[in-house]
Design a protein around this motif. Sequence first.
Motif, mmCIF file in Angstrom:
data_model
loop_
_atom_site.group_PDB
_atom_site.id
_atom_site.type_symbol
_atom_site.label_atom_id
_atom_site.label_comp_id
_atom_site.label_asym_id
_atom_site.label_seq_id
_atom_site.Cartn_x
_atom_site.Cartn_y
_atom_site.Cartn_z
ATOM 1 N N ARG A 80 0.839 -1.192 0.000
ATOM 2 C CA ARG A 80 0.000 0.000 0.000
ATOM 3 C C ARG A 80 0.878 1.246 0.000
ATOM 4 O O ARG A 80 2.012 1.217 0.446
ATOM 5 C CB ARG A 80 -0.912 0.000 1.223
ATOM 6 N N ALA A 81 0.332 2.328 -0.510
ATOM 7 C CA ALA A 81 1.066 3.593 -0.554
ATOM 8 C C ALA A 81 0.354 4.632 0.306
ATOM 9 O O ALA A 81 -0.876 4.710 0.318
ATOM 10 C CB ALA A 81 1.182 4.093 -1.992
ATOM 11 N N LEU A 82 1.131 5.413 1.028
ATOM 12 C CA LEU A 82 0.629 6.541 1.799
ATOM 13 C C LEU A 82 1.248 7.807 1.218
ATOM 14 O O LEU A 82 2.470 7.885 1.052
ATOM 15 C CB LEU A 82 1.002 6.407 3.278
ATOM 16 N N ILE A 83 0.414 8.790 0.905
ATOM 17 C CA ILE A 83 0.891 10.053 0.343
ATOM 18 C C ILE A 83 0.718 11.138 1.398
ATOM 19 O O ILE A 83 -0.373 11.346 1.921
ATOM 20 C CB ILE A 83 0.118 10.440 -0.936
ATOM 21 N N TRP A 84 1.816 11.855 1.704
ATOM 22 C CA TRP A 84 1.804 12.856 2.776
ATOM 23 C C TRP A 84 2.042 14.249 2.206
ATOM 24 O O TRP A 84 2.927 14.454 1.374
ATOM 25 C CB TRP A 84 2.901 12.552 3.796
ATOM 26 N N SER A 128 5.036 -1.300 8.212
ATOM 27 C CA SER A 128 6.101 -1.986 7.484
ATOM 28 C C SER A 128 5.664 -2.458 6.102
ATOM 29 O O SER A 128 6.497 -2.632 5.211
ATOM 30 C CB SER A 128 6.613 -3.180 8.301
ATOM 31 N N ASP A 129 4.358 -2.658 5.910
ATOM 32 C CA ASP A 129 3.879 -3.131 4.612
ATOM 33 C C ASP A 129 3.397 -1.983 3.730
ATOM 34 O O ASP A 129 2.709 -2.205 2.731
ATOM 35 C CB ASP A 129 2.748 -4.152 4.790
ATOM 36 N N CYS A 130 3.760 -0.754 4.080
ATOM 37 C CA CYS A 130 3.358 0.431 3.312
ATOM 38 C C CYS A 130 4.582 1.186 2.809
ATOM 39 O O CYS A 130 5.650 1.125 3.420
ATOM 40 C CB CYS A 130 2.511 1.378 4.172
ATOM 41 N N GLN A 131 4.407 1.912 1.713
ATOM 42 C CA GLN A 131 5.424 2.811 1.196
ATOM 43 C C GLN A 131 4.908 4.230 1.337
ATOM 44 O O GLN A 131 3.842 4.559 0.820
ATOM 45 C CB GLN A 131 5.724 2.510 -0.276
ATOM 46 N N SER A 132 5.628 5.074 2.085
ATOM 47 C CA SER A 132 5.227 6.466 2.263
ATOM 48 C C SER A 132 5.957 7.361 1.271
ATOM 49 O O SER A 132 7.168 7.221 1.048
ATOM 50 C CB SER A 132 5.537 6.941 3.691
ATOM 51 N N TYR A 133 5.202 8.293 0.675
ATOM 52 C CA TYR A 133 5.765 9.280 -0.240
ATOM 53 C C TYR A 133 5.420 10.669 0.292
ATOM 54 O O TYR A 133 4.257 10.959 0.567
ATOM 55 C CB TYR A 133 5.187 9.110 -1.646
ATOM 56 N N ASN A 138 -11.460 17.691 7.872
ATOM 57 C CA ASN A 138 -10.506 16.585 8.008
ATOM 58 C C ASN A 138 -10.893 15.510 6.989
ATOM 59 O O ASN A 138 -11.657 14.596 7.282
ATOM 60 C CB ASN A 138 -10.528 16.012 9.424
ATOM 61 N N THR A 139 -10.373 15.656 5.797
ATOM 62 C CA THR A 139 -10.756 14.776 4.690
ATOM 63 C C THR A 139 -9.527 14.129 4.069
ATOM 64 O O THR A 139 -8.534 14.799 3.794
ATOM 65 C CB THR A 139 -11.520 15.568 3.613
ATOM 66 N N HIS A 140 -9.624 12.830 3.843
ATOM 67 C CA HIS A 140 -8.558 12.055 3.206
ATOM 68 C C HIS A 140 -9.091 11.428 1.926
ATOM 69 O O HIS A 140 -10.300 11.283 1.750
ATOM 70 C CB HIS A 140 -8.061 10.957 4.147
ATOM 71 N N CYS A 141 -8.189 11.067 1.041
ATOM 72 C CA CYS A 141 -8.566 10.401 -0.206
ATOM 73 C C CYS A 141 -8.066 8.970 -0.196
ATOM 74 O O CYS A 141 -6.888 8.715 0.090
ATOM 75 C CB CYS A 141 -7.981 11.144 -1.409
ATOM 76 N N LEU A 142 -8.961 8.044 -0.469
ATOM 77 C CA LEU A 142 -8.592 6.641 -0.645
ATOM 78 C C LEU A 142 -8.606 6.328 -2.129
ATOM 79 O O LEU A 142 -9.560 6.663 -2.831
ATOM 80 C CB LEU A 142 -9.578 5.724 0.082
ATOM 81 N N GLN A 143 -7.547 5.686 -2.602
ATOM 82 C CA GLN A 143 -7.508 5.248 -4.000
ATOM 83 C C GLN A 143 -7.351 3.739 -4.039
ATOM 84 O O GLN A 143 -6.488 3.177 -3.369
ATOM 85 C CB GLN A 143 -6.350 5.913 -4.757
#
Length: 219
Positions: A3-7, A55-60, A196-201
């Motif tokens: 999974r990817a997390l975008i910050w 650990s199973d995520c990639q943060s960008y 407080n809004t997030h986007c799920l893709q």
Amino acid sequence: RPRALIWHDLLDQFARNHHHRGNWLVDYRKHVSGEDDMHKEVNDALEGLRGNTPSDCQSYIVSSNHDRALHRWVLEADFRKDPKNAKFYVELASMLLANGGEGDPFIMYGRDKLKHHKNIQFLDGDESMMLSGVEHCLHGDRGPNGSRGSTRNLSRVGVKVTKGHSHQAEIIDGCYSVGKSTGRLEYEAGPSSHSNTHCLQYYNGKRTLITIINGEWKL
């Protein structure tokens, strides 16, 4: 697949915010509360990133205007008049000088601080980050051809975009804008569209906006 997390906007830059320049009462409150320490603020932001990247995520980390404000601080501040932050200031300035005066000190410091965490990646300026046909490298403060960014003008760049910056949930054609991950900000007064809004893709590229209200995101 990982999974990817975008910050966006990891750093608030509250300790030495240029909007507070000349406001001695705000400076005093920050001094009394200990919120005038830039080194601590930056490290707290990076520790929050590390601690919230499974650990199973990639943060960008997207290049964002609040994070880039650290560069403005290095350019404009006089460390000789700021003993609390002088050592950290010199450290950042030295990193820039070693790089020929170029670069983003927040990205450079973050990469060095988290160099052993291979699942955390800082994106340079306009470095593309495409996921299933959606571009994630645009924070939203910079628009086409040198204009100020907006959800509307970034909806016309030719690709689908997920952005931040405006602090409010928006969908205009293929451009989705997230909100913020904070409580009420100091400069917010009166009615506000901030949320407080997030986007799920999803893996197929479809997206949805999730808004958190009173700590909950579903009934």
